[in-house]
Motif scaffolding. Structure first.
Motif, PDB file in Angstrom:
ATOM      1  N   LEU A 137      67.570  23.697 -14.629  1.00 36.45           N
ATOM      2  CA  LEU A 137      68.860  24.760 -14.576  1.00 36.45           C
ATOM      3  C   LEU A 137      69.705  24.602 -15.732  1.00 36.45           C
ATOM      4  N   ARG A 154      80.834  36.230 -23.775  1.00 38.08           N
ATOM      5  CA  ARG A 154      81.556  36.543 -22.635  1.00 38.08           C
ATOM      6  C   ARG A 154      80.342  36.842 -21.306  1.00 38.08           C
ATOM      7  N   GLY A 155      79.319  37.797 -21.772  1.00 40.07           N
ATOM      8  CA  GLY A 155      78.151  38.252 -20.863  1.00 40.07           C
ATOM      9  C   GLY A 155      77.397  36.750 -20.419  1.00 40.07           C
ATOM     10  N   ALA A 190      78.999  34.948 -17.707  1.00 43.22           N
ATOM     11  CA  ALA A 190      78.780  35.613 -16.502  1.00 43.22           C
ATOM     12  C   ALA A 190      77.166  35.319 -16.077  1.00 43.22           C
ATOM     13  N   PHE A 191      76.310  35.193 -17.008  1.00 43.30           N
ATOM     14  CA  PHE A 191      75.054  34.779 -16.744  1.00 43.30           C
ATOM     15  C   PHE A 191      74.992  33.300 -16.113  1.00 43.30           C
ATOM     16  N   PHE A 238      74.557  39.376 -16.511  1.00 46.18           N
ATOM     17  CA  PHE A 238      74.740  39.494 -17.962  1.00 46.18           C
ATOM     18  C   PHE A 238      75.309  40.982 -18.428  1.00 46.18           C
ATOM     19  N   ILE A 242      68.112  25.939 -18.911  1.00 45.03           N
ATOM     20  CA  ILE A 242      68.042  27.490 -18.979  1.00 45.03           C
ATOM     21  C   ILE A 242      69.433  27.977 -19.400  1.00 45.03           C
ATOM     22  N   THR A 280      78.613  42.638 -19.368  1.00 49.23           N
ATOM     23  CA  THR A 280      78.822  42.901 -20.766  1.00 49.23           C
ATOM     24  C   THR A 280      79.316  44.458 -20.572  1.00 49.23           C
ATOM     25  N   THR A 301      69.671  37.751 -30.762  1.00 47.14           N
ATOM     26  CA  THR A 301      69.189  38.936 -30.773  1.00 47.14           C
ATOM     27  C   THR A 301      70.048  40.047 -31.567  1.00 47.14           C
ATOM     28  N   ASP A 305      70.015  27.212 -23.232  1.00 44.90           N
ATOM     29  CA  ASP A 305      69.272  27.718 -24.129  1.00 44.90           C
ATOM     30  C   ASP A 305      69.599  29.025 -24.261  1.00 44.90           C
ATOM     31  N   ALA A 306      70.169  29.654 -22.999  1.00 45.73           N
ATOM     32  CA  ALA A 306      70.287  31.154 -23.036  1.00 45.73           C
ATOM     33  C   ALA A 306      71.493  31.627 -24.123  1.00 45.73           C
ATOM     34  N   VAL A 356      78.841  39.052 -26.167  1.00 44.84           N
ATOM     35  CA  VAL A 356      77.531  38.269 -25.803  1.00 44.84           C
ATOM     36  C   VAL A 356      77.758  37.003 -25.128  1.00 44.84           C
ATOM     37  N   ALA A 396      69.631  31.857 -27.653  1.00 41.72           N
ATOM     38  CA  ALA A 396      68.752  32.855 -27.666  1.00 41.72           C
ATOM     39  C   ALA A 396      69.476  34.420 -27.551  1.00 41.72           C
ATOM     40  N   LEU A 397      70.511  34.639 -26.724  1.00 42.05           N
ATOM     41  CA  LEU A 397      71.228  35.596 -26.583  1.00 42.05           C
ATOM     42  C   LEU A 397      71.907  36.213 -28.131  1.00 42.05           C
ATOM     43  N   THR A 434      73.700  32.688 -12.362  1.00 44.36           N
ATOM     44  CA  THR A 434      72.594  31.695 -12.499  1.00 44.36           C
ATOM     45  C   THR A 434      72.838  30.473 -11.476  1.00 44.36           C
TER      46      THR A 434
END
Lengths: 197, 197
Positions: A181, A156-157, A160-161, B161, A184, B165, A195, A187-188, A154, A191-192, A165
């Motif tokens: 920005l 690593r992803g 990339a996000f 993402f 965003i 991933t 999950t 906070d990502a 997550v 949040a990720l 972005t």
């Protein structure tokens, strides 16, 4: 710059000067467009001496890309402090500012790394890995990030996000501010990771 | 396949057959390695006829990539239903399965698109845009996704993402199952969008 000043530079200083100039050229262009001619002109030294310091045009370009990656890591060093989110926000705000200031070069780096230049990809992957390792090593982050395979995936992803972005925002900010920005992309991460619970 | 069968194919069927073969080759290779020789051998028709249908080697490769993008969009079509998260999970599970089945070709597509092949990039960006638009157009999703600039930015970043991933997971699954992966990339969307509130 006069001939006198030039002769005073040590080889290390000269190499440094050429890299700094290369970086400035790289900020506004793509890797393959870093021009040895322009560099030679701006530094006031011969092409031959540039080849002497870096072996080849490709060697010079790779040294510039490596330096750009080092600068990115240095400039996004999280500040001292206790709150991991505050530190992350400061680091990512610095990242956003870095991309804004070096847009063409940074986009070119990401594209070249994704596209198949193996040396550039290695430099880029190492920089990415260093930033991910640093994220996990930041005191206070252990509370946020359990170091499990799913979390590594997550994080690593998330990198990339962040990259996608921020580059997309540079192309079309569309009313989103630089501070929004940075918030965003910061906070990502929690949040990720949340999950996964 | 006999000569008799071959002569029965209409031009449309022949074109279709060549694309299908190209797709099979593409699944396990990179775009630039899609071989006209191998295609000609497997389809049992001359190289000349392949050029006749697609204009050039590059024309054939681009047609294969376009077809791969179309297939990806078709195979990840969200099912009927009311719950947007259930639909998203089904769509993303299909996406994970697509990437598993077509790993080399898909990675090559993403790399070529990032790397600078303008035609491939356009095909890829159009497919990406179609999937994003479809996400926003899915009934029930409007409750989840307000169509604002910040949300568009986050959804775009979420697609990056997901791509990163899933490709990283294919390289090193590291104990994370296919179902866990599908859940991770699905849950990421509402989690990311919720940070905008």
């Amino acid at each position: 710059m006069t001939a006198t000043t030039r002769t005073r530079l040590t080889p290390e200083q000269r190499r440094e000067q050429l890299l700094e100039l290369g970086l400035r050229l790289f900020a506004g262009t793509t890797i393959d467009e870093i021009s040895i001619d322009r560099l030679s002109e701006e530094a006031g030294i011969s092409r031959g001496l540039i080849y002497h310091y870096f072996g080849s045009k490709q060697g010079f370009r790779e040294a510039v890309v490596q330096r750009a990656a080092d600068d990115l890591i240095a400039q996004t060093e999280p500040p001292e402090g206790d709150d991991p989110i505050v530190k992350l926000l400061a680091s990512l705000t610095a990242y956003v500012d870095y991309v804004i200031a070096n847009y063409e070069g940074y986009r070119s780096l990401v594209r070249a790394a994704a596209g198949g230049n193996e040396t550039v990809r290695a430099i880029y992957e190492n920089a990415r890995a260093a930033m991910i390792d640093r994220t996990f090593a930041t005191p206070g982050v252990d509370a946020l990030l359990a170091d499990t395979p799913a979390t590594r995936l997550v994080v690593r992803g998330w990198v990339a996000f962040v990259e996608d972005t921020v580059l997309a925002w540079c192309d079309a900010p569309d009313g989103v501010t630089r501070d929004e920005l940075a918030k965003i992309v910061t906070d990502a991460l929690p949040a990720l990771v949340a999950t996964l619970d």
